[in-house]
Design an enzyme around this catalytic site. Structure first.
Site, PDB file in Angstrom:
ATOM      1  N   CYS A  68      -2.012   9.175   2.331  1.00  0.00           N
ATOM      2  CA  CYS A  68      -1.786   8.627   0.983  1.00  0.00           C
ATOM      3  C   CYS A  68      -2.905   9.005   0.034  1.00  0.00           C
ATOM      4  CB  CYS A  68      -1.645   7.112   1.062  1.00  0.00           C
ATOM      5  SG  CYS A  68      -2.992   6.346   1.981  1.00  0.00           S
ATOM      6  N   GLU A  76       0.882  -1.186   0.000  1.00  0.00           N
ATOM      7  CA  GLU A  76       0.000   0.000   0.000  1.00  0.00           C
ATOM      8  C   GLU A  76       0.904   1.216   0.000  1.00  0.00           C
ATOM      9  OE1 GLU A  76      -2.955  -0.395  -0.558  1.00  0.00           O
ATOM     10  OE2 GLU A  76      -3.638  -2.281   0.290  1.00  0.00           O
TER      11      GLU A  76
HETATM   12  P1  NDP Z   1       8.454   4.591   4.605  1.00  0.00           P
HETATM   13  O1  NDP Z   1       8.487   3.797   3.353  1.00  0.00           O
HETATM   14  O2  NDP Z   1       9.564   5.516   4.868  1.00  0.00           O
HETATM   15  O3  NDP Z   1       8.340   3.658   5.889  1.00  0.00           O
HETATM   16  C1  NDP Z   1       7.287   2.757   6.077  1.00  0.00           C
HETATM   17  C2  NDP Z   1       7.734   1.599   6.934  1.00  0.00           C
HETATM   18  O4  NDP Z   1       8.718   0.846   6.238  1.00  0.00           O
HETATM   19  C3  NDP Z   1       8.380   2.022   8.242  1.00  0.00           C
HETATM   20  O5  NDP Z   1       8.018   1.108   9.242  1.00  0.00           O
HETATM   21  C4  NDP Z   1       9.855   1.911   7.916  1.00  0.00           C
HETATM   22  O6  NDP Z   1      10.663   1.720   9.060  1.00  0.00           O
HETATM   23  C5  NDP Z   1       9.861   0.669   7.054  1.00  0.00           C
HETATM   24  N1  NDP Z   1      11.023   0.522   6.180  1.00  0.00           N
HETATM   25  C6  NDP Z   1      11.909   1.458   5.775  1.00  0.00           C
HETATM   26  N2  NDP Z   1      12.836   0.901   4.953  1.00  0.00           N
HETATM   27  C7  NDP Z   1      12.522  -0.405   4.846  1.00  0.00           C
HETATM   28  C8  NDP Z   1      13.065  -1.512   4.133  1.00  0.00           C
HETATM   29  N3  NDP Z   1      14.145  -1.374   3.349  1.00  0.00           N
HETATM   30  N4  NDP Z   1      12.486  -2.713   4.250  1.00  0.00           N
HETATM   31  C9  NDP Z   1      11.384  -2.883   5.004  1.00  0.00           C
HETATM   32  N5  NDP Z   1      10.814  -1.868   5.708  1.00  0.00           N
HETATM   33  C10 NDP Z   1      11.369  -0.649   5.624  1.00  0.00           C
HETATM   34  O7  NDP Z   1       7.034   5.357   4.555  1.00  0.00           O
HETATM   35  P2  NDP Z   1       6.475   6.441   5.581  1.00  0.00           P
HETATM   36  O8  NDP Z   1       6.341   5.886   6.946  1.00  0.00           O
HETATM   37  O9  NDP Z   1       7.261   7.689   5.395  1.00  0.00           O
HETATM   38  O10 NDP Z   1       4.989   6.642   5.036  1.00  0.00           O
HETATM   39  C11 NDP Z   1       4.665   7.598   4.082  1.00  0.00           C
HETATM   40  C12 NDP Z   1       4.366   6.954   2.755  1.00  0.00           C
HETATM   41  O11 NDP Z   1       3.413   5.922   2.946  1.00  0.00           O
HETATM   42  C13 NDP Z   1       3.723   7.910   1.776  1.00  0.00           C
HETATM   43  O12 NDP Z   1       4.277   7.713   0.497  1.00  0.00           O
HETATM   44  C14 NDP Z   1       2.262   7.489   1.790  1.00  0.00           C
HETATM   45  O13 NDP Z   1       1.572   7.833   0.602  1.00  0.00           O
HETATM   46  C15 NDP Z   1       2.364   6.025   2.010  1.00  0.00           C
HETATM   47  N6  NDP Z   1       1.131   5.498   2.596  1.00  0.00           N
HETATM   48  C16 NDP Z   1       0.332   4.703   1.831  1.00  0.00           C
HETATM   49  C17 NDP Z   1      -0.880   4.251   2.317  1.00  0.00           C
HETATM   50  C18 NDP Z   1      -1.763   3.370   1.502  1.00  0.00           C
HETATM   51  O14 NDP Z   1      -2.670   2.787   2.062  1.00  0.00           O
HETATM   52  N7  NDP Z   1      -1.553   3.245   0.206  1.00  0.00           N
HETATM   53  C19 NDP Z   1      -1.350   4.645   3.653  1.00  0.00           C
HETATM   54  C20 NDP Z   1      -0.402   5.426   4.388  1.00  0.00           C
HETATM   55  C21 NDP Z   1       0.787   5.849   3.862  1.00  0.00           C
HETATM   56  P3  NDP Z   1      11.403   2.986   9.739  1.00  0.00           P
HETATM   57  O15 NDP Z   1      10.322   3.897  10.206  1.00  0.00           O
HETATM   58  O16 NDP Z   1      12.186   2.370  10.826  1.00  0.00           O
HETATM   59  O17 NDP Z   1      12.259   3.606   8.670  1.00  0.00           O
END
Ligand code: NDP
Length: 498
Positions: free
Chosen positions: A269, A235
């Site tokens: 999002c 997502e």
């Molecule tokens: P990120 O991609 O930065 O992080 C999301 C999660 O992934 C965090 O728990 C992060 O951990 C983890 N993560 C980071 N790097 C890795 C990796 N290499 N492998 C596995 N996990 C990893 O997203 P954000 O939290 O900044 O969220 C914002 C984004 O999410 C926006 O683009 C938004 O549009 C999207 N979004 C989409 C939704 C949907 O339903 N389509 C709903 C909500 C948001 P850590 O925090 O430790 O870095």
């Protein structure tokens, strides 16, 4: 090592959690897998009624949980309540009520000719195993909570990694699920730590990955999952369009555009990020929107009356400020906001409206995860459809018109997972409908029936009561050749008569 939680509105420390290392994460998967072996044998409705008990604790803790979300990610507590805690309660209730329809009974599949040989087939869904749920910062409670609840009801174990920006909310999700006495102790685990460090091992160990976050991280997860052929539901980002036709209810559309963009400081999002106005209403609509936006109250989210709170951290704030600056350089005109709020201590960006935008500008094409709305105009519906679809993302969008048939027809032309007529953003709250979208917005669906399918495997059971030898078995002798001639006749009967 610890991860500290900082309130982004006043920069006070909320608390901290201990991080896990890779070995500890593997251990969590081992424990969850062991607990899942018993859990999967419990009847699905019994599992659902155990998990649904969480709603008692959620209702008791509505105010505390709303405040925790507010303090950790910067949104007003009542917004946290309605968009997160209420959503969690509502979806659990719905999943409890609907799961037997999706996962309850095995289904017999008619086998045509093969039935005459006393063969029968049944299909049902088996739990995938242990699901890795990796959550985002922007809706740190409701998004992972729903995914965890669906996974558990479906008979899986779960290892959950919350965003490092929302570790206390992640811990609260773990604690609240563990208020359920009948939940096996090890079935659901939570791990804390940097995603770039723990993400690989989470993907390697899981039977399914349900990820919510940025498109770039989603791609990295999918690449990693290819090693083990682990299915993923991703997502990801969005750049939702709101298209307003001249016959729309203007009062409602103006308010919707403002709420749809500025809720959660635009860190949504599905939030309205592109506003397409018919040229005949553009000036009037824009000036009403500017006027309404200028009246919105930005402030400390805990203060009653605050409409717009803080961005989650300095880094996200800076990314948005840079994007606004780039938009200016490319010719966009700031009609409202456009800067960090100088009157507030934390990470606040004023609600921002950008005019004079064209479809090729970065601010129109790329996701800006903040309170920034770009405004464009169109002269025909065909032009609007072309501009809306000419974008990497495909999560949600909306069309605004009093002519519902016209709206539905327009909606069908748009390449998104959800299209709304005269509504925006809120469809995430509909836990019974599929959530997700194509293109750079991801792959797979969460919520409702589709969410249950994502965390289960179709299992086919074939049962045979035939007493004779199957006609296609060896030896391939003279009898066999005659039988095959008969099959050629049968094959002719299978040509569909048009
Ligand atoms: P990120 O991609 O930065 O992080 C999301 C999660 O992934 C965090 O728990 C992060 O951990 C983890 N993560 C980071 N790097 C890795 C990796 N290499 N492998 C596995 N996990 C990893 O997203 P954000 O939290 O900044 O969220 C914002 C984004 O999410 C926006 O683009 C938004 O549009 C999207 N979004 C989409 C939704 C949907 O339903 N389509 C709903 C909500 C948001 P850590 O925090 O430790 O870095």
């Amino acid at each position: 090592m610890q991860i500290e939680s900082i309130n982004p509105a006043n920069l006070e420390r909320n608390g901290a959690v201990e991080t896990h290392d890779e070995e500890e994460v593997i251990e969590c998967f081992v424990k969850a897998r062991k607990a899942q072996q018993e859990w999967k044998r419990i009847q699905v409705l019994e599992r659902a009624s155990i998990i649904a008990r969480v709603n008692e604790s959620l209702v008791d803790q509505i105010d505390e949980l709303s405040l925790l979300v507010c303090r950790e990610v910067g949104k007003p507590p009542l917004e946290a309540f309605i968009s997160e805690i209420y959503g969690a309660i509502d979806s659990t209730f719905h999943y409890y009520n609907s799961v037997s329809e999706v996962l309850g009974e095995e289904r017999e599949i008619p086998l045509g000719f093969y039935s005459s040989l006393d063969k029968r087939s049944f299909v049902y869904r088996k739990p995938a195993g242990v699901v890795a749920v990796i959550g985002p910062f922007n809706f740190p409670f409701v998004i992972p909570f729903q995914q965890i609840v669906q996974s558990l009801i479906a008979g899986n174990g779960v290892v959950f990694k919350p965003s490092s920006e929302a570790v206390l909310v992640g811990e609260a999700i773990y604690n609240i699920l563990h208020t359920i006495e009948e939940l096996p102790e090890d079935l659901m685990q939570v791990v804390f730590g940097s995603g770039s460090k723990l993400g690989r091992v989470m993907v390697d160990e899981a039977n399914r990955v349900i990820f919510t976050g940025s498109t770039n991280t989603g791609k990295a997860i999918m690449r990693r999952a290819a090693n083990t052929l682990t299915p993923v539901a991703l997502e990801l980002g969005g750049k939702s369009a709101m298209v307003v036709l001249p016959d729309a209810n203007m009062d409602r559309a103006v308010r919707a555009a403002a709420w749809g963009c500025f809720i959660n400081s635009g860190q949504v999002c599905a939030s309205v990020k592109r506003l397409f106005l018919h040229e005949s209403i553009k000036d009037d609509f824009t000036s009403r929107l500017v006027e309404f936006t200028n009246k919105l109250v930005q402030g400390y989210p805990e203060e009653p009356g605050t409409d717009i709170g803080a961005m989650v951290n300095q880094e996200q704030m800076q990314l948005v400020l840079d994007a606004i600056e780039r938009a200016r350089e490319q010719g966009a005109k700031v009609l409202s906001g456009g800067r960090r709020n100088p009157d507030l201590e934390g990470y606040f960006i004023e609600p921002t409206l950008l005019g004079e935008c064209t479809n090729s500008m970065d601010c129109v094409q790329q996701e800006i995860f903040g309170p920034v709305l770009v405004i464009l105009s169109f002269s025909s519906e065909a032009e609007a459809i072309k501009m809306v679809n000419d974008n990497p993302y495909g999560l949600t969008s909306s069309i605004w018109t009093e002519n519902i048939d016209r709206g539905k027809q327009f909606a069908r032309e748009i390449d998104t997972g959800t299209m709304m007529v005269n509504e925006c953003v809120y469809s995430f709250a509909l836990a019974m409908t599929p959530w997700g979208g194509p293109k750079a917005s991801g792959i797979g669906r969460t919520h409702g029936e589709y969410g249950f399918l994502e965390v289960t495997e179709p299992f086919h059971l074939n049962v045979d009561r035939y007493k004779e030898m199957d006609p296609w078995w060896m030896p391939y002798d003279k009898d066999f050749r005659e039988i095959m001639d008969n099959f050629k006749h049968i094959a002719k009967s299978l040509v569909v008569k048009q």
